[in-house]
Design an enzyme around this catalytic site. Sequence first.
Site, PDB file in Angstrom:
ATOM      1  N   THR A 144       0.829  -1.206   0.000  1.00  0.00           N
ATOM      2  CA  THR A 144       0.000   0.000   0.000  1.00  0.00           C
ATOM      3  C   THR A 144       0.865   1.258   0.000  1.00  0.00           C
ATOM      4  O   THR A 144       1.944   1.282   0.612  1.00  0.00           O
ATOM      5  CB  THR A 144      -0.949   0.013   1.225  1.00  0.00           C
ATOM      6  OG1 THR A 144      -1.560   1.289   1.334  1.00  0.00           O
ATOM      7  CG2 THR A 144      -0.206  -0.258   2.530  1.00  0.00           C
ATOM      8  N   SER A 149      -1.649   2.968  10.505  1.00  0.00           N
ATOM      9  CA  SER A 149      -2.635   2.096  11.169  1.00  0.00           C
ATOM     10  C   SER A 149      -1.950   0.747  11.354  1.00  0.00           C
ATOM     11  O   SER A 149      -0.939   0.464  10.696  1.00  0.00           O
ATOM     12  CB  SER A 149      -3.901   1.926  10.317  1.00  0.00           C
ATOM     13  OG  SER A 149      -3.625   1.067   9.212  1.00  0.00           O
ATOM     14  N   TYR A 163      -3.047  -1.942  10.294  1.00  0.00           N
ATOM     15  CA  TYR A 163      -3.152  -2.573   8.962  1.00  0.00           C
ATOM     16  C   TYR A 163      -1.988  -2.130   8.077  1.00  0.00           C
ATOM     17  O   TYR A 163      -1.288  -2.959   7.486  1.00  0.00           O
ATOM     18  CB  TYR A 163      -4.496  -2.204   8.289  1.00  0.00           C
ATOM     19  CG  TYR A 163      -4.373  -2.229   6.786  1.00  0.00           C
ATOM     20  CD1 TYR A 163      -4.293  -3.452   6.117  1.00  0.00           C
ATOM     21  CD2 TYR A 163      -4.245  -1.048   6.035  1.00  0.00           C
ATOM     22  CE1 TYR A 163      -4.098  -3.481   4.733  1.00  0.00           C
ATOM     23  CE2 TYR A 163      -4.057  -1.080   4.671  1.00  0.00           C
ATOM     24  CZ  TYR A 163      -3.990  -2.295   4.027  1.00  0.00           C
ATOM     25  OH  TYR A 163      -3.779  -2.335   2.675  1.00  0.00           O
TER      26      TYR A 163
HETATM   27  N1  USQ Z   1     -11.388   9.723   4.825  1.00  0.00           N
HETATM   28  C1  USQ Z   1     -12.302  10.760   4.995  1.00  0.00           C
HETATM   29  N2  USQ Z   1     -13.633  10.445   5.077  1.00  0.00           N
HETATM   30  C2  USQ Z   1     -14.101   9.157   4.995  1.00  0.00           C
HETATM   31  C3  USQ Z   1     -13.169   8.118   4.824  1.00  0.00           C
HETATM   32  C4  USQ Z   1     -11.825   8.443   4.738  1.00  0.00           C
HETATM   33  O1  USQ Z   1     -11.930  11.940   5.066  1.00  0.00           O
HETATM   34  O2  USQ Z   1     -15.322   8.963   5.101  1.00  0.00           O
HETATM   35  C5  USQ Z   1      -9.954  10.042   4.712  1.00  0.00           C
HETATM   36  C6  USQ Z   1      -9.056   9.358   5.718  1.00  0.00           C
HETATM   37  O3  USQ Z   1      -8.952  10.072   6.911  1.00  0.00           O
HETATM   38  C7  USQ Z   1      -7.741   9.245   4.955  1.00  0.00           C
HETATM   39  C8  USQ Z   1      -8.165   9.136   3.493  1.00  0.00           C
HETATM   40  O4  USQ Z   1      -9.520   9.568   3.440  1.00  0.00           O
HETATM   41  O5  USQ Z   1      -7.001  10.409   5.115  1.00  0.00           O
HETATM   42  C9  USQ Z   1      -8.066   7.748   2.937  1.00  0.00           C
HETATM   43  O6  USQ Z   1      -8.820   6.880   3.746  1.00  0.00           O
HETATM   44  P1  USQ Z   1      -9.507   5.558   3.117  1.00  0.00           P
HETATM   45  O7  USQ Z   1     -10.396   4.955   4.162  1.00  0.00           O
HETATM   46  O8  USQ Z   1     -10.105   5.864   1.810  1.00  0.00           O
HETATM   47  O9  USQ Z   1      -8.238   4.661   2.799  1.00  0.00           O
HETATM   48  P2  USQ Z   1      -7.198   3.951   3.753  1.00  0.00           P
HETATM   49  O10 USQ Z   1      -7.675   3.731   5.122  1.00  0.00           O
HETATM   50  O11 USQ Z   1      -5.892   4.666   3.600  1.00  0.00           O
HETATM   51  O12 USQ Z   1      -7.069   2.489   3.093  1.00  0.00           O
HETATM   52  C10 USQ Z   1      -7.450   2.204   1.747  1.00  0.00           C
HETATM   53  C11 USQ Z   1      -7.676   0.712   1.626  1.00  0.00           C
HETATM   54  C12 USQ Z   1      -6.365  -0.015   1.892  1.00  0.00           C
HETATM   55  C13 USQ Z   1      -5.282   0.520   0.969  1.00  0.00           C
HETATM   56  C14 USQ Z   1      -5.154   2.034   1.125  1.00  0.00           C
HETATM   57  C15 USQ Z   1      -4.203   2.647   0.125  1.00  0.00           C
HETATM   58  O13 USQ Z   1      -8.676   0.282   2.532  1.00  0.00           O
HETATM   59  O14 USQ Z   1      -6.554  -1.412   1.690  1.00  0.00           O
HETATM   60  O15 USQ Z   1      -4.063  -0.089   1.285  1.00  0.00           O
HETATM   61  O16 USQ Z   1      -6.443   2.642   0.865  1.00  0.00           O
HETATM   62  S1  USQ Z   1      -3.408   4.077   0.791  1.00  0.00           S
HETATM   63  O17 USQ Z   1      -4.419   4.975   1.340  1.00  0.00           O
HETATM   64  O18 USQ Z   1      -2.670   4.690  -0.265  1.00  0.00           O
HETATM   65  O19 USQ Z   1      -2.559   3.613   1.865  1.00  0.00           O
END
Ligand code: USQ
Length: 390
Positions: free
Chosen positions: A144, A179, A181
């Site tokens: 990731t 996280s 994860y």
């Molecule tokens: N976020 C919001 N509002 C929401 C959901 C998320 O503002 O309702 C924000 C989070 O705080 C974060 C960003 O959006 O700053 C990304 O969060 P996310 O839930 O879209 O993604 P993340 O938890 O980072 O994880 C997802 C996948 C994971 C993958 C990762 C790629 O679930 O499997 O590895 O994206 S990355 O984000 O590049 O690490």
Amino acid sequence: MIVAIGGIDGYIGWALALHLAVRGHKVVGIDNFITRKRVEEVGSWSATPILTMQERIKAAKEVLGVDIQFVEGDLVNYSVVRSFFEKYKPDAFVHLAEQRSAPYSMIDVYHAVETQTQNIASSLNIVYAMKEVSPHTHLVKMGTMGEYGTPNIDIPEGFFEVEYHGRKDYLPFPRMASSWYHWSKVHDSGNMMFANKIWGLKISDVMQGVVYGTRTNEIVDERLHTRFDFDEVWGTALNRFCVQTVLGLPMTVYGKGGQTRGFISLTDSVQCLRLIIENPPDKGEYRVFNQFDEPYSVLELAQKVYKVGKEMGFEPAIAHVPNPRVEAESHYYNPEHEKLKALGFKRTRELEEELRNMLRDLSRYKNRLEAKKDVIFPRTDWRRARNPVR
Ligand code: USQ
């Protein structure tokens, strides 16, 4: 090529299986259906109704004329993994079978331990099985972009040249995940690099950004849908914003929304994975790809959904809710992503076009979204683990 997909029942796994099978690859998948159970555990379900694996395979045959093989099994069990490699000896194994939700890993101690033990064990089992019975296999390991965190300098693809006290070396770029994860993926990367070093296994470690979208070029029939999660634990930012817009709920931008991440459409994600599979590393090579279309701040994305939603007659709204995560409000973000372009990757979907498709597709399942409205608002808090007593 014979391509094995660990996690074929998942969001990317199923879409990738169809994409590869249509291009003539022999696809065999393995899955233990745990994502279906874990999504149920948090009271949710996929926005798109998804069939059983047997029905999916039958639909793929009827609609696309392709054969997909399937084995039910848990990659945490070494004898299952070894038998699988012994039987199929795949040219490539794409490992998409890890617990993929950051919030799920932050629920409490049990979820943190489950995430790290299962993720790390499955990858170790795969490299051991490759070494013992299938050393020619190319492992495409899903990592990731979140492994790198948000350092105040450019992010290279895995490695960088560093000078310290007058000496130079080419070293893995520091990882600063956010996280349990994301840390599990960091630990995996260390293990993959080591497996390559001691046994010379061919490994591509894919640092992927946040994936969005409801369809790919192969998902041309309702029976071929891949899953689409939108609850606070399993749904990702842009996918959730589209669901919230369809439901007339405000988009939950955490904090000011200055957090910037690389995003990629599902269509482009499977295209990139195919390019990586079809262009394997040299014998003994470990390589790292940064896989995303473009970086966006969370607020920018919400504003895009707002614009497209408005044009389509929805009544979108943006809410800045307290951030349940521990992350920088705003930061520098400039990751390199040249290696996939060198393999021929070209972005195929424009964001606004994809948002239109998503809002249209999701509107058809509004009843399913309504039914799970209660699990959309964020409640998993990075600072406060829930009562860990089981
Ligand atoms: N976020 C919001 N509002 C929401 C959901 C998320 O503002 O309702 C924000 C989070 O705080 C974060 C960003 O959006 O700053 C990304 O969060 P996310 O839930 O879209 O993604 P993340 O938890 O980072 O994880 C997802 C996948 C994971 C993958 C990762 C790629 O679930 O499997 O590895 O994206 S990355 O984000 O590049 O690490």
